[in-house]
Design a protein around this motif. Structure first.
Motif, PDB file in Angstrom:
ATOM      1  N   CYS A 150       0.786  -1.355  -0.049  1.00  0.00           N
ATOM      2  CA  CYS A 150       0.010  -0.027  -0.093  1.00  0.00           C
ATOM      3  C   CYS A 150       0.837   1.335  -0.001  1.00  0.00           C
ATOM      4  O   CYS A 150       0.447   2.450  -0.189  1.00  0.00           O
ATOM      5  N   LYS A 151       2.326   1.316   0.434  1.00  0.00           N
ATOM      6  CA  LYS A 151       3.063   2.419   0.366  1.00  0.00           C
ATOM      7  C   LYS A 151       2.820   2.858   1.795  1.00  0.00           C
ATOM      8  O   LYS A 151       3.757   3.338   2.713  1.00  0.00           O
ATOM      9  N   ARG A 152       1.478   3.507   1.861  1.00  0.00           N
ATOM     10  CA  ARG A 152       1.091   4.008   3.119  1.00  0.00           C
ATOM     11  C   ARG A 152      -0.247   3.758   3.560  1.00  0.00           C
ATOM     12  O   ARG A 152      -1.009   3.788   2.555  1.00  0.00           O
ATOM     13  N   LEU A 153      -0.882   3.866   4.645  1.00  0.00           N
ATOM     14  CA  LEU A 153      -2.328   3.545   5.090  1.00  0.00           C
ATOM     15  C   LEU A 153      -2.928   4.917   4.963  1.00  0.00           C
ATOM     16  O   LEU A 153      -2.377   5.822   5.833  1.00  0.00           O
ATOM     17  N   GLN A 154      -4.164   5.218   4.885  1.00  0.00           N
ATOM     18  CA  GLN A 154      -4.927   6.195   5.193  1.00  0.00           C
ATOM     19  C   GLN A 154      -5.441   6.133   6.653  1.00  0.00           C
ATOM     20  O   GLN A 154      -5.294   5.126   7.192  1.00  0.00           O
ATOM     21  N   GLU A 155      -5.492   7.601   7.240  1.00  0.00           N
ATOM     22  CA  GLU A 155      -5.530   7.494   8.634  1.00  0.00           C
ATOM     23  C   GLU A 155      -6.799   6.509   9.252  1.00  0.00           C
ATOM     24  O   GLU A 155      -6.692   5.946  10.073  1.00  0.00           O
ATOM     25  N   ASP A 156      -7.941   6.658   8.534  1.00  0.00           N
ATOM     26  CA  ASP A 156      -9.180   5.868   8.821  1.00  0.00           C
ATOM     27  C   ASP A 156      -8.956   4.474   9.039  1.00  0.00           C
ATOM     28  O   ASP A 156      -9.252   3.754   9.980  1.00  0.00           O
ATOM     29  N   GLU A 157      -8.199   3.935   8.023  1.00  0.00           N
ATOM     30  CA  GLU A 157      -7.911   2.599   7.983  1.00  0.00           C
ATOM     31  C   GLU A 157      -6.666   1.985   8.959  1.00  0.00           C
ATOM     32  O   GLU A 157      -6.843   1.122   9.849  1.00  0.00           O
ATOM     33  N   ALA A 158      -5.642   2.959   9.263  1.00  0.00           N
ATOM     34  CA  ALA A 158      -4.660   2.886  10.185  1.00  0.00           C
ATOM     35  C   ALA A 158      -5.453   3.067  11.679  1.00  0.00           C
ATOM     36  O   ALA A 158      -4.682   2.243  12.433  1.00  0.00           O
ATOM     37  N   VAL A 159      -6.182   3.825  11.818  1.00  0.00           N
ATOM     38  CA  VAL A 159      -6.974   3.807  13.141  1.00  0.00           C
ATOM     39  C   VAL A 159      -7.622   2.318  13.550  1.00  0.00           C
ATOM     40  O   VAL A 159      -7.279   1.958  14.597  1.00  0.00           O
ATOM     41  N   ARG A 160      -8.212   1.733  12.626  1.00  0.00           N
ATOM     42  CA  ARG A 160      -8.968   0.500  12.747  1.00  0.00           C
ATOM     43  C   ARG A 160      -8.103  -0.571  13.030  1.00  0.00           C
ATOM     44  O   ARG A 160      -8.178  -1.444  13.907  1.00  0.00           O
TER      45      ARG A 160
END
Length: 353
Positions: A150-160
């Motif tokens: 993914c290279k990096r995660l969006q914050e909403d997914e990272a939170v979960r």
């Protein structure tokens, strides 16, 4: 030996088998990598893709073995973890093979912990003449590989996802288990949609006796090791070191690269000792706050694992935080604002994993 761990499909049971491949006697050796060992040139082994693992080459890597009701297929990583299939139920498992003399010590962290939704459980243990075969539920890839994709995660997914990680670490600390070698690869997905994580590979953990979490051995992956482990010749807090590693995990998920990295180990360790890193301005203030609260150079100033779960980023996500909830002490809440210390913001994207 009896363990009170079960799964819906197959009860955990310890049994002995008479058949075991003779070539297994030298194939599985229990080793624990230490920071004091010579480091290979370039990136540390934990930073490389799984395809570079030094497992057996040629036909031995794909030979099929029968252990009790299971069929062991190809190696999945390292030299002692197999993909396995139950011959009756056709359910897939992960099988770890341990030498007989060490297996009770290595699985002790699993038996210490109460069952938890985000910690891998043992499904079955089968003993052979020389080795012990420990079966876990299958997984659908690890977080290291997922972040690389993914290279990096969006914050909403990272939170979960990160909340599940922090919950697992807090549970371990609550029950006297210090993980030591904590890193992205230790968390694996249990569903093909990659929404649920469990912490696996507890064999490197340390069991505490009492409240004192002081450790003396320097154990872990170079990219995730805390500055106090590199600087101190004496003991250090094992729980605080786990929190530092968890901070590296979160930074890497959000930014797509490690906060401290270099192809030369000496330079890498120098950067970690200084404790200075940059965070892109694109991250929310709450995300930057939580990263900085875990990657504080002084171990005593880091959040405890249980406090991480109360951080505004995990409770409410990005944006403006509401007033401090009543169950948080004023000091804890002040500690969770974005500090003006070592973590300066930057647009530097750096190298990805």
């Amino acid at each position: 030996m009896s363990l009170n761990l079960t799964t819906p499909s197959l009860p955990l049971r310890l049994k002995r088998v008479d058949f075991e491949d003779p070539q297994d006697s030298d194939a599985f050796k229990c080793k624990r990598p230490r920071l004091s060992q010579p480091l290979s040139p370039g990136l540390a082994p934990c930073l490389r893709p799984l395809s570079q693992s030094h497992g057996p080459a040629g036909p031995e890597k794909h030979c099929v073995s029968h252990i009790g009701p299971y069929i062991l297929l190809e190696l999945t990583e390292g030299t002692h973890t197999y993909r396995a299939v139950h011959r009756i139920t056709e359910q897939e498992y992960t099988c770890k093979v341990f030498c007989m003399k060490k297996y009770q010590e290595l699985i002790a962290p699993y038996t210490r912990l109460c069952p938890h939704d985000h910690i891998s459980r043992i499904s079955e243990i089968i003993t052979g003449e020389r080795n012990v075969y420990v079966f876990f539920e299958r997984n659908y890839g690890d977080m290291h590989s997922y972040v690389r994709t993914c290279k990096r995660l969006q914050e909403d997914e990272a939170v979960r996802l990160f909340k599940q990680m922090a919950t697992a670490v807090a549970h371990c600390h609550q029950h006297g288990v210090v993980l030591r070698d904590l890193k992205l690869r230790k968390f694996v997905f249990t569903d093909p949609q990659r929404t649920k994580l469990v912490l696996q590979n507890l064999e490197d953990s340390c069991l505490l006796h009492g409240e004192d979490d002081s450790l003396t051995d320097k154990h872990g992956c170079p990219a995730y090791v805390g500055p106090e482990i590199l600087n101190s010749r004496h003991s250090y807090s094992g729980k605080a070191a786990d929190v530092w590693s968890l901070g590296v995990v979160l930074y890497t998920m959000l930014v797509g690269r490690y906060p401290f990295q270099d192809v030369e180990p000496a330079v890498l360790f120098s950067k970690i000792r200084r404790g200075a890193f940059t965070i892109p301005d694109s991250l929310s203030a709450r995300a930057r706050s939580l990263v900085c609260c875990m990657l504080r150079k002084a171990p005593a100033e880091r959040l405890a694992a249980s406090d991480i779960l109360q951080h505004p980023w995990l409770l409410w996500g990005g944006g403006q935080a509401p007033l401090a909830p009543s169950h948080l002490s004023s000091r804890n809440y002040v500690d969770q604002v974005v500090p003006d210390s070592v973590c300066a913001s930057s647009d530097d994207s750096g190298d990805y994993l």
